[in-house]
Write a protein that holds these residues in place. Structure first.
Motif, PDB file in Angstrom:
ATOM      1  N   LYS A 325       0.889  -1.274   0.110  1.00 33.50           N
ATOM      2  CA  LYS A 325       0.101   0.068  -0.034  1.00 33.50           C
ATOM      3  C   LYS A 325       0.751   1.287  -0.150  1.00 33.50           C
ATOM      4  CE  LYS A 325      -3.508  -2.547   2.682  1.00 33.50           C
ATOM      5  NZ  LYS A 325      -4.199  -2.234   4.226  1.00 33.50           N
ATOM      6  N   TYR A 326       2.038   1.047   0.784  1.00 27.72           N
ATOM      7  CA  TYR A 326       2.977   2.370   0.624  1.00 27.72           C
ATOM      8  C   TYR A 326       3.799   2.441  -0.471  1.00 27.72           C
ATOM      9  CZ  TYR A 326       1.883   3.360   5.738  1.00 27.72           C
ATOM     10  OH  TYR A 326       1.189   3.574   6.856  1.00 27.72           O
ATOM     11  N   LEU A 327       4.297   1.223  -1.053  1.00 29.89           N
ATOM     12  CA  LEU A 327       5.169   1.203  -2.085  1.00 29.89           C
ATOM     13  C   LEU A 327       4.427   1.672  -3.373  1.00 29.89           C
ATOM     14  CD1 LEU A 327       6.721  -2.285  -1.692  1.00 29.89           C
ATOM     15  CD2 LEU A 327       7.972  -0.005  -1.535  1.00 29.89           C
ATOM     16  N   GLU A 328       3.317   1.421  -3.290  1.00 31.82           N
ATOM     17  CA  GLU A 328       2.309   1.910  -4.654  1.00 31.82           C
ATOM     18  C   GLU A 328       2.183   3.646  -4.584  1.00 31.82           C
ATOM     19  OE1 GLU A 328      -0.245  -1.849  -5.737  1.00 31.82           O
ATOM     20  OE2 GLU A 328      -1.059  -0.431  -4.087  1.00 31.82           O
ATOM     21  N   THR A 329       2.278   4.136  -3.631  1.00 26.26           N
ATOM     22  CA  THR A 329       2.012   5.759  -3.349  1.00 26.26           C
ATOM     23  C   THR A 329       3.355   6.496  -3.183  1.00 26.26           C
ATOM     24  OG1 THR A 329       1.410   5.672  -1.150  1.00 26.26           O
ATOM     25  CG2 THR A 329      -0.455   5.307  -2.975  1.00 26.26           C
ATOM     26  N   ASP A 330       4.580   5.903  -2.839  1.00 31.74           N
ATOM     27  CA  ASP A 330       5.742   6.555  -2.506  1.00 31.74           C
ATOM     28  C   ASP A 330       6.707   6.110  -3.411  1.00 31.74           C
ATOM     29  OD1 ASP A 330       7.825   7.523  -1.124  1.00 31.74           O
ATOM     30  OD2 ASP A 330       7.085   7.280   0.542  1.00 31.74           O
ATOM     31  N   ASP A 331       7.347   6.672  -4.511  1.00 34.62           N
ATOM     32  CA  ASP A 331       8.477   6.616  -5.319  1.00 34.62           C
ATOM     33  C   ASP A 331       9.712   6.514  -4.638  1.00 34.62           C
ATOM     34  OD1 ASP A 331       6.650   6.181  -7.279  1.00 34.62           O
ATOM     35  OD2 ASP A 331       7.029   8.288  -8.200  1.00 34.62           O
ATOM     36  N   ALA A 332       9.975   7.317  -3.794  1.00 32.42           N
ATOM     37  CA  ALA A 332      11.118   7.258  -2.813  1.00 32.42           C
ATOM     38  C   ALA A 332      11.256   6.224  -2.053  1.00 32.42           C
ATOM     39  CB  ALA A 332      11.356   8.643  -1.688  1.00 32.42           C
ATOM     40  N   LEU A 333      10.267   5.694  -1.419  1.00 34.84           N
ATOM     41  CA  LEU A 333      10.382   4.315  -0.670  1.00 34.84           C
ATOM     42  C   LEU A 333      10.558   3.152  -1.578  1.00 34.84           C
ATOM     43  CD1 LEU A 333       9.863   2.510   1.784  1.00 34.84           C
ATOM     44  CD2 LEU A 333       7.490   2.538   1.161  1.00 34.84           C
ATOM     45  N   CYS A 334       9.949   3.064  -2.833  1.00 38.23           N
ATOM     46  CA  CYS A 334      10.505   2.130  -3.790  1.00 38.23           C
ATOM     47  C   CYS A 334      11.800   2.148  -4.182  1.00 38.23           C
ATOM     48  CB  CYS A 334       9.534   2.318  -5.123  1.00 38.23           C
ATOM     49  SG  CYS A 334       7.855   1.590  -5.128  1.00 38.23           S
TER      50      CYS A 334
END
Length: 621
Positions: A325-334
């Protein structure tokens, strides 16, 4: 990201012998290489080889605080100081060290110090002390192992549980806050103890059969069993893992050793043997994650992943569901998450195909390559890895093939095929439970897992096996039709996605299959428009309509009564630890839930729908 996939995945070619008795023996064709007598020898080795390399790290406080880091040299030095103090205590396999608190640097130091001088330790679930109200599981565990010492990080948090469960003669060691009503000692005093020459002699007396730890595994009765883990078991299994995953060997990976960010509890074999062991065996670094695989706890994991880029990442399926859920909305996290990771590993349950697909798509978008997703099959009794999936074209439910050094025995069992294991990584049995030990092994010494498997491709052994459920969870309807609960549970969770935290398939001796559903109320609350209580959320028209629609969709794929769920009950009461409805690793105990909630199951076969008691019944139209 490592682009050489052959480096990540080791050789997993196997051969099989089909016997006249109907059983099949499957073995890896690559022999197991030599391994050390004890993993403690690897601590000594790395302290000399790369003394300043970070071995283990933890947050010094809450989220965002600096990392407290411990090098291999410092870790070995502190282990030897603590071991010198432990050596003068009355400790042995008959009087081991029990650790009641969770993952921490101090937990690791005390555990390693005990094992260093040949004394076993037993990490117990903190839930037994901090969540339970009657301490029944804690009392059972302590009575079974009769510890000579107990360690906790904070004496004030655990004093009540210790007073209710431990004999007055047991010494207590704490990081902080000495106990008020019994003798206790500060770990800092143990660290100040002079190193004794005698500990090297004690260390030298360790052999492969010396008990390293007791890991508790909950059975269907709810009473935890103390699984004997020897030094040989743990060391052998780490060599098996290293051969299956050669990229964790820095000598084969350009000098890069494993980096882990991990929350998995050390009282369970996945976190305590598999992941902690990978770090120690291969000279890696373990960052202790203060997050959890829950809607609230995952935020801490996300914050940590923005600082620490793991080379290999481990989690349970629920953790990946929350992380996606977070990876899909946070490019920096990816970018941070995928930039160094060579492999994602899951265990404890089946990963849903939608989450699998999302992880592959996100890694492809971020790095240009699909990340390798790996799992396997194992247990506390197998230290834990026995099967590994290594290869491309993976899918949810795939289990792979036996690792080097493990023989698998496939045994026909009531229309299914049970898989059993033998090898250096298999336990000799359960501590002080001779009858349980006897029943755990067949006449040839193979450990009975109770897990059923299927060939992925009957014409190609090296495609490996897929999971076919727990044999003990299967049951018959009153028509005599067998229900395979494990695969049906996986289908149900795939269909309902993030609306459901877990489900128990029911219907034993009933006319049709039903299910007790534990909704994810953080997700369902949004669907209900913000209703607060679980009862109000479950009984909300939008929620009931959504569950009803998904139940109809699930039924479309049914091929008969054995896999057609005709009714579900949305549970508004969470599983209860003291009622044995949750195992020590946090999973549902299906047998206990069905027994405790038999009246709820009965309501699914009556005419009532909607709110029935404190549950909501939804039936297939």
């Amino acid at each position: 990201m490592n682009s050489t996939r052959d480096l990540v995945l080791g050789s997993m070619q196997c051969e099989q012998v089909v016997r006249a008795d109907g059983c099949t023996i499957v073995s890896n064709t690559t022999p197991l290489d030599e391994y050390p007598i004890t993993l403690l020898d690897r601590l000594v080795f790395w302290a000399g080889e790369k003394p300043d390399h970070t071995f283990i790290a933890e947050r010094s406080g809450g989220d965002g605080t600096p990392w407290r880091k411990l090098s291999y040299r410092t870790a070995l030095d502190q282990v030897r100081h603590i071991a010198s103090r432990l050596a003068v205590e009355d400790l042995s396999a008959e009087r081991p060290v029990a650790i009641l608190s969770g993952n921490s640097i101090d937990h690791a130091l005390v555990a390693l110090a005990a094992m260093y001088i040949g004394v076993p330790y037993a990490p117990l679930s903190p839930q037994y002390s901090l969540i339970s109200t009657d301490y029944s599981k804690l009392k059972h565990c302590l009575n079974l192992i009769t510890p000579g010492m107990i360690f906790v990080d904070d004496g004030s948090l655990y004093e009540k549980a210790i007073a209710a469960s431990a004999d007055d003669s047991v010494n207590v060691l704490v990081t902080k806050n000495l106990l008020q009503n019994r003798a206790s000692h500060l770990l800092s005093d143990f660290l100040d103890t002079d190193i004794s020459p005698s500990i090297d002699e004690l260390h030298g007396n360790i052999d492969g059969d010396t008990i390293a730890k007791f890991l508790f595994s909950s059975g269907s009765t709810g009473k935890p069993k103390a699984v004997i883990n020897t030094h040989k078991m743990w060391a052998a299994n780490q060599q098996m893992i290293k051969q299956a995953l050669p990229f964790i060997d820095e000598n084969k990976n350009g000098g890069v050793s494993p980096v882990l960010l991990d929350w998995l509890p050390w009282n369970h074999t996945f976190g305590g043997n598999h992941n902690f062991g990978i770090t120690l065996f291969n000279g890696g670094t373990l960052y202790i994650d203060n997050g959890k695989p829950t809607p609230n706890g995952i935020a801490s994991t996300v914050a940590n992943l923005k600082e620490v880029s793991p080379t290999v990442y481990f989690n349970v399926p629920k953790g990946y569901e929350e992380l996606v859920k977070y990876l899909e909305t946070d490019d920096a996290l990816c970018e941070s998450f995928f930039k160094n990771v060579s492999m994602l590993f899951y265990a404890g349950a089946g990963l849903s195909q939608p989450v699998w697909d999302a992880l592959e798509a996100l890694s492809l978008k971020t790095t240009g390559e699909k990340v390798i997703i790996v799992t396997g099959l194992g247990s506390t009794e197998t230290a834990p890895s026995a099967l590994f999936t290594t290869g491309d074209n993976g899918f949810a439910g795939w289990l792979g093939l036996p690792v080097s050094g493990v023989d698998a025995k496939l045994v026909p069992a009531g229309g299914k095929t049970e898989i059993r294991f033998k090898g250096d990584s298999v336990t000799p049995g359960y501590w002080r439970e001779p009858k349980l030990t006897e029943n755990a092994f067949d006449e040839e010494g193979y450990y009975r897992t109770g897990d059923a498997v299927l060939y992925v491709d009957k014409n190609d052994l090296n495609r490996g096996f897929s999971f076919d459920g727990r044999i003990s969870e299967d049951f018959k309807l009153d028509t005599g039709t067998w229900v395979s609960a494990g695969p049906l549970r996986a289908q149900f969770l795939n269909q309902f996605g993030n609306l459901v935290a877990d489900v128990v398939i029911a219907g034993r001796d009933k006319p049709a299959v039903s299910a007790l559903v534990f909704p994810d109320y953080s997700v369902c609350r949004q669907l209900a428009g913000g209703a607060q209580s679980e009862v109000d959320i479950a009984n909300n028209d939008n929620v009931k309509a959504k569950f009803s629609a998904l139940l109809k969709e699930l039924a479309k794929g049914a091929t008969g009564s054995s896999n057609k769920v005709i009714a579900i009950s949305l549970q508004t009461r969470a599983p209860e630890l003291d009622a044995h409805e949750i195992t020590d690793k946090g999973s549902l105990n299906a047998s206990a839930i069905q027994s405790n909630r038999a009246d709820v199951i009965d309501s699914l076969y009556c005419n009532e729908e909607g709110l029935v008691g404190d549950c909501v019944v939804i039936k297939l139209e």
